[in-house]
Design a protein around this motif. Sequence first.
Motif, PDB file in Angstrom:
ATOM      1  N   PRO A 182       1.075  -1.360  -0.097  1.00 54.05           N
ATOM      2  CA  PRO A 182      -0.226  -0.116  -0.076  1.00 54.05           C
ATOM      3  C   PRO A 182       1.266   1.310   0.165  1.00 54.05           C
ATOM      4  O   PRO A 182       0.646   2.143  -0.267  1.00 54.05           O
ATOM      5  CB  PRO A 182      -1.264   0.025   1.147  1.00 54.05           C
ATOM      6  N   LEU A 183       1.895   0.767   0.869  1.00 48.40           N
ATOM      7  CA  LEU A 183       2.856   2.152   0.597  1.00 48.40           C
ATOM      8  C   LEU A 183       3.332   2.388  -0.728  1.00 48.40           C
ATOM      9  O   LEU A 183       3.512   3.670  -1.228  1.00 48.40           O
ATOM     10  CB  LEU A 183       3.909   2.101   1.360  1.00 48.40           C
ATOM     11  N   ALA A 184       3.686   1.149  -1.481  1.00 45.36           N
ATOM     12  CA  ALA A 184       4.748   2.260  -3.253  1.00 45.36           C
ATOM     13  C   ALA A 184       3.058   2.165  -3.788  1.00 45.36           C
ATOM     14  O   ALA A 184       3.590   3.122  -4.061  1.00 45.36           O
ATOM     15  CB  ALA A 184       4.875   0.307  -2.691  1.00 45.36           C
ATOM     16  N   PHE A 185       1.876   1.163  -3.769  1.00 40.24           N
ATOM     17  CA  PHE A 185       1.189   1.882  -4.216  1.00 40.24           C
ATOM     18  C   PHE A 185       0.611   3.574  -4.084  1.00 40.24           C
ATOM     19  O   PHE A 185       0.918   4.223  -5.284  1.00 40.24           O
ATOM     20  CB  PHE A 185       0.230   1.358  -4.524  1.00 40.24           C
ATOM     21  N   GLY A 186       0.474   4.006  -2.879  1.00 37.65           N
ATOM     22  CA  GLY A 186       0.426   5.453  -2.041  1.00 37.65           C
ATOM     23  C   GLY A 186       2.009   6.651  -2.817  1.00 37.65           C
ATOM     24  O   GLY A 186       1.372   7.153  -3.944  1.00 37.65           O
ATOM     25  N   THR A 187       2.780   6.260  -3.038  1.00 41.02           N
ATOM     26  CA  THR A 187       3.626   6.913  -3.674  1.00 41.02           C
ATOM     27  C   THR A 187       3.592   6.670  -5.137  1.00 41.02           C
ATOM     28  O   THR A 187       4.205   8.083  -5.473  1.00 41.02           O
ATOM     29  CB  THR A 187       5.436   5.895  -3.207  1.00 41.02           C
ATOM     30  N   LEU A 188       3.504   5.457  -5.849  1.00 38.99           N
ATOM     31  CA  LEU A 188       2.910   5.916  -6.891  1.00 38.99           C
ATOM     32  C   LEU A 188       2.169   6.609  -7.412  1.00 38.99           C
ATOM     33  O   LEU A 188       2.252   7.180  -8.417  1.00 38.99           O
ATOM     34  CB  LEU A 188       3.046   4.358  -7.470  1.00 38.99           C
ATOM     35  N   LYS A 189       0.415   6.040  -6.527  1.00 43.74           N
ATOM     36  CA  LYS A 189      -0.437   6.746  -6.631  1.00 43.74           C
ATOM     37  C   LYS A 189      -0.204   8.714  -7.274  1.00 43.74           C
ATOM     38  O   LYS A 189      -0.719   8.978  -7.608  1.00 43.74           O
ATOM     39  CB  LYS A 189      -1.300   7.150  -5.632  1.00 43.74           C
ATOM     40  N   ALA A 190       1.144   9.345  -5.491  1.00 40.88           N
ATOM     41  CA  ALA A 190       0.624  10.507  -5.685  1.00 40.88           C
ATOM     42  C   ALA A 190       1.689  10.871  -7.070  1.00 40.88           C
ATOM     43  O   ALA A 190       1.528  12.112  -7.235  1.00 40.88           O
ATOM     44  CB  ALA A 190       1.592  10.996  -4.440  1.00 40.88           C
ATOM     45  N   ALA A 191       3.169  10.339  -7.217  1.00 38.21           N
ATOM     46  CA  ALA A 191       3.897  10.543  -7.942  1.00 38.21           C
ATOM     47  C   ALA A 191       2.989  10.688  -9.677  1.00 38.21           C
ATOM     48  O   ALA A 191       2.739  11.608 -10.096  1.00 38.21           O
ATOM     49  CB  ALA A 191       4.803   9.421  -8.642  1.00 38.21           C
ATOM     50  N   PHE A 192       1.675   9.510  -9.703  1.00 35.10           N
ATOM     51  CA  PHE A 192       1.356   9.285 -11.186  1.00 35.10           C
ATOM     52  C   PHE A 192       0.484  10.443 -11.476  1.00 35.10           C
ATOM     53  O   PHE A 192       0.408  11.638 -12.426  1.00 35.10           O
ATOM     54  CB  PHE A 192       0.422   8.534 -10.933  1.00 35.10           C
ATOM     55  N   TYR A 193      -0.460  11.365 -10.354  1.00 39.70           N
ATOM     56  CA  TYR A 193      -1.085  12.242 -10.259  1.00 39.70           C
ATOM     57  C   TYR A 193      -0.063  13.969 -10.321  1.00 39.70           C
ATOM     58  O   TYR A 193      -0.794  15.189 -11.071  1.00 39.70           O
ATOM     59  CB  TYR A 193      -2.630  12.514  -9.126  1.00 39.70           C
ATOM     60  N   THR A 194       0.967  14.034  -9.896  1.00 40.92           N
ATOM     61  CA  THR A 194       1.735  14.518  -9.613  1.00 40.92           C
ATOM     62  C   THR A 194       2.021  15.050 -11.478  1.00 40.92           C
ATOM     63  O   THR A 194       2.182  16.184 -11.901  1.00 40.92           O
ATOM     64  CB  THR A 194       3.235  15.013  -9.054  1.00 40.92           C
ATOM     65  N   MET A 195       2.643  14.034 -12.021  1.00 34.62           N
ATOM     66  CA  MET A 195       2.982  14.162 -13.337  1.00 34.62           C
ATOM     67  C   MET A 195       2.108  14.328 -14.546  1.00 34.62           C
ATOM     68  O   MET A 195       2.135  15.564 -15.420  1.00 34.62           O
ATOM     69  CB  MET A 195       3.827  13.083 -13.740  1.00 34.62           C
TER      70      MET A 195
END
Lengths: 747, 566
Positions: free
Chosen positions: A443-456
């Motif tokens: 869930p943490l890695a998912f959250g990290t990538l999710k944040a990065a995705f919406y950021t990008m």
Amino acid sequence: MSKLSEYAPAHRARLRHTKDRLATAGITAGGAGVLLAILLIFFYLLYEVVPLFSGAGIEAGERTPWNGPVPAYLAVEEQGEVGFAVAPDGAARFFDIASGAVIETLDLAGDRAAVTVVAAEAPQSRLLALGHADGGVSLARHDYKLSYPGGEREITPELSRPYADQALSLGRGAVTALAVSDTEDALVVVGEVAGEGLRGTRFRRQESFLTGETTLEEEALVLPTLAGDTAALFIGSGQRWLYRIDSAGDFTVVDLQRSGAAGALAIAATGKLFEGGGGLSTSAMLLGGISLLAASDRGELVQYFMVRDEQSGHRFHRVRDFDTRGVVVARILPEHRRKGFLALGRDGELQIYHTTAHRRLYSREVGAPGREGAAAIAPRGDALIYIGGDGQLAHWAVDNEHPDVSWSALWDEVWYESYDEPAHIWQSSASNNDFEPKYSFAPLAFGTLKAAFYTMLIAAPLAICGAIYTAYFMAPALRRKIKPMIELMEALPTVILGFLAGLWLAPFIEDKLTGVFALLVFMPLGILSFAFAFSRLPVMLRRRVPEGWDAAILLPVVVLIGYLSFAANDPLELALFGGDMRLWITRELGISFDQRNSLVVGIAMGMAVIPTIFSIAEDAIFSVPRHLSDGSLALGATPWQTLVGVVLPTASPGIFSGLMIGLGRAVGETMIVLMATGNTPIMDANIFEGMRTLSANIAVEVPEAEVDSTHYRVLFLAAFVLLLFTFVFNTIAELVRQRLRVKYGSL
Amino acid sequence: MAIADIHERGGRGLLPWIKSGEPMIWLNAAAVSLSVVAVLGLLFLLAVRGFSHFWPRDVMLVNATYQGQERVLLGEVVEQVQVSGEQLREAGFELAGAGPFYGRSLIKQGNRDFFPSDFVWVLDEQLGERRYPAHVMVVERLEWGNFYGTLISVSRDGELLADASGEPAALWRAFQDLIDETLAVREQIGDIERGEIGANNYQMERLRLRERSLELEGALDTAAQAELAAERAALDVRYAALQEALYALYDSVDGFTYGARLADGREVELPVSKVVRAFRPNAMDTADKAWMYLKKLWEFLSAEPREANTEGGVFPAMFGTVLMVILMSIMVTPFGVVAAVYLREYARQGFVTRTIRVAVNNLAGVPSIVYGVFGLGFFVYFVGGEIDQLLFREALPSPTFGTPGLMWASLTLALLTLPVVIVATEEGLARIPKSIREGSLALGATRAETLWRVVLPMASPAMMTGLILAVARAAGEVAPLMLVGVVKLAPTLPLDGNYPYLHLDQKFMHLGFHIYDVGFQSPNVEAARPLVYATALLLVILIALLNFTAVHLRNRLRERYKSLEN
């Protein structure tokens, strides 16, 4: 002319030479030292992480003679110095573990009938129950007092007999199997009485409001009659489930809450424990009283617990099985503080397992045959004692610091106790002692990538389009002003962006949600209409705007469209969503909405990442040699065609490298996510919900983690994962950039 | 080329216009405009909200009918929003009007000690006529937040000095005189408590540590014990004297009270000793307000926080930030420069140096929290723990350096910014023409002399650039600091008059962390929010100042070596 030596005497030359050599040595040592210190980060993190994945080890201590029978119950106190053993006949003794010397002997049978069975309440409990030949049951508790006379630690063992004034009796025949559970609310005793079957009693504790005294209210449990013998009997936590196993490996789970409704109704589940057939070798409850561990006489070792079921209420589920490598486990010793256990093989093998991590940490022949001896594990899990049939007391020091982490526990779905299905969960601590830590990085890695995705999603188009325009179309005078201004954003502390996102932007977006979406539609449309209208203007007017100043005349347009979009929020919201878009989203679309959500994070972190990407991409486009685009224009291509056909392909590696570095920054950013999300570790791509990222998780939990504990090291592992993540992104970016430099060199 | 000209070639009309690619160019231009608007808007927002915090706002007196009762509200209007009727009805409001949207105001009514909450949301339609009576006063206090009410009496030790029956101006003047007197006494109290008693306690602690270390060495004989006892007795005597003086001061202002009437008509008697300042905003003209604004701004910059950091100043945080950045600069510059010089001037250029260079470059992109974790594990627990064992055994088990503190925070940030300095310095070194070095060597200078006299001075602007970037990054970094030394409230500054003056082992306050803590961990976020904006603005200004100073320095250096570079 004077001699040269007058100006440079020999000793001065020597001094200068020495100085030079010293400088060389100093700089080399200093420089190499600093570079090594930087690399130290990498190795230090690794050094902290490695113990997580190393197995367990044991070290044998001396064997001392044991004069007495093999105990039916054996326990070690907290410090690992004093042991407590109860022989099958009820003769008990406290003894010194190192020497085997007896400290105190006691007779637990006393003047009651002969002891027929001895049972412990739970692995970590110091309460035990004795079944007598006349159907009676008595309880005993062993406690230890620490004192420091003269600075030396002294341990004084004590034995108490709880409920001694209460006549506990299950029947008239001999008790052959027994389980006990004592909580603040009730004492439950269940036993198999020869010739009478399962008998149980519940004593509810009643506290008098007037006197404050507690009285016990006895209530007989009506239990079903079951076929077969009773080889093992356990009462689960919460005193709801009674687990009964017979020697053929058949289990029956009885619902004690429904015991009033006699007979089959109370039976919650029945079945065979082992797939490969075979009878029961041994069984035990894991710490917490939820999981049952059982071993067959054919080498099977399984973990079961009750799982809620849609159709039938509950079922007793085989959650995982452990590969024993053919060893038939004869004794299971659950740890007192963790969800791990030690298993003694029939013929002297010792194996160490952990259930959550689904890991075998140790397996070796140690000469402690489980079929004939008694064994106990120290409460801290660092020592094991064994009393064999050969009259020897053996002890081992156990080194098993971090059993609860494994690759599968970190990344795979794990079926945690009390859960209905396997899941990815991060939950590192709780208030109770028998808690099962859940260290899933997913869930943490998912959250990290999710944040990065919406950021990008927000940063990449803005930064790249901006870079294209600034580098290729913008007037140089304007470019000299605009570029530093956007790059200025990079110096803006992320804590400020995070605070604005959390305290200003999040409520603002919640309030003006319709306006935000209106902006997404109106902004491009508005810009294009303005551009088209501008192109319709008379040439004389258009010429007034100098070349490459379009961005400047767009500034008021952008502000105006933004203002109009948010001004239109209320009427639009009323017209489209009945006045409240947030409510509409939750009700009509069934999507949950958090105030601090991914959209907020994306925008705030986008602001932090835009300057990074913009700066690198702009440099890449700007340094595309002019003669390439000039050639294209001379051949009749429009500026846009030149850009798309010539400039962008040449600069694409640079743009890519900017994106990579931006992504690296988005992945590692801490303060913005910490402040702009709810920090709940969920796995849901919903843009209106938050997330918990690796970095925010570290920031939240490291200050509270105990040094060198598993939790602490797992957080170091998270940091290491982040380091690797960004290192890979940055290295790719760097290599691409270097190749680009070579390419430009040749043009 | 002017975009407007392009479509001419394809003829006029929408389709040729689209075909020419011009819309795309406009969209790209819009991306730039949008980014610029975002940056400027953000700074504007910070500036407006940050600067407006100190302006004394008028206090409104209004009759309100809500929750089925008529009440009198007295307070400042802090925020106004439009809420849709549906949302309100959903929340259980009974609305008189029929419109789709309703105005809603957040009123700060203060008086936390008398009312259940110091902020109330009220619908505008529930409010009666708004009045701004001149006699309403605002009292900023040390406890319970602001007080809003009407002054009715002032007494000293139970003796009435003035009350509402006399002239209002005299009453107000009597109140102000008492406040001034109290403030003067409180200043003395502060001096004694923090200055002298603080120093006394510090010496006491050092004495205890000395005794413990003598004990550890086995050198605690009767002579030493007698000496220690004598010193301790002297300190005790001084402490008792100070304590007495302190009590006397406290007693002297204890009896000052003022009577005030709340909005709901209750009359209360409050101690003057808890008052920071009192003013009547509705009676103030713009000049008065401007003066008050400056006073409050100065308090923000120079005073310590109070009320769990939600009121008062941020001086300790500002001081901590600057001190930490300076320490970080002192550590990072020499190490960064030595590493860069080694890499560029001394190391053999080859695959290994290239790899190291890439690695160093990459480390600049490693998330700061990773450095924080490293700092906590390696510096604090490992190095700090060892230092405590070797040098501060007398203080154990309470750690000296084995706990987060200023030294480890600066060191961690130095490590974090080291790659930036190395990369910038290296670029500067690479730009210096080889001919200059060769010239120096040909004149007989050694390598070290060339480096010291020629190369390093010429590379100094580049070093400054590196330092600028390092400072810009370090000043705004918060995540690693949360792990290695920042606290929400530090009792003393890390730099004071007690030997050894600079306390590297102490924890410190930081503006960035202050923002996080007050904005997100504070129990009363509503009350703290304006202060957070002001703090954020201050941090931005501070970073800008640090940057401008460094840029200015760099430009002066650049001027000096300009002729050489060409």
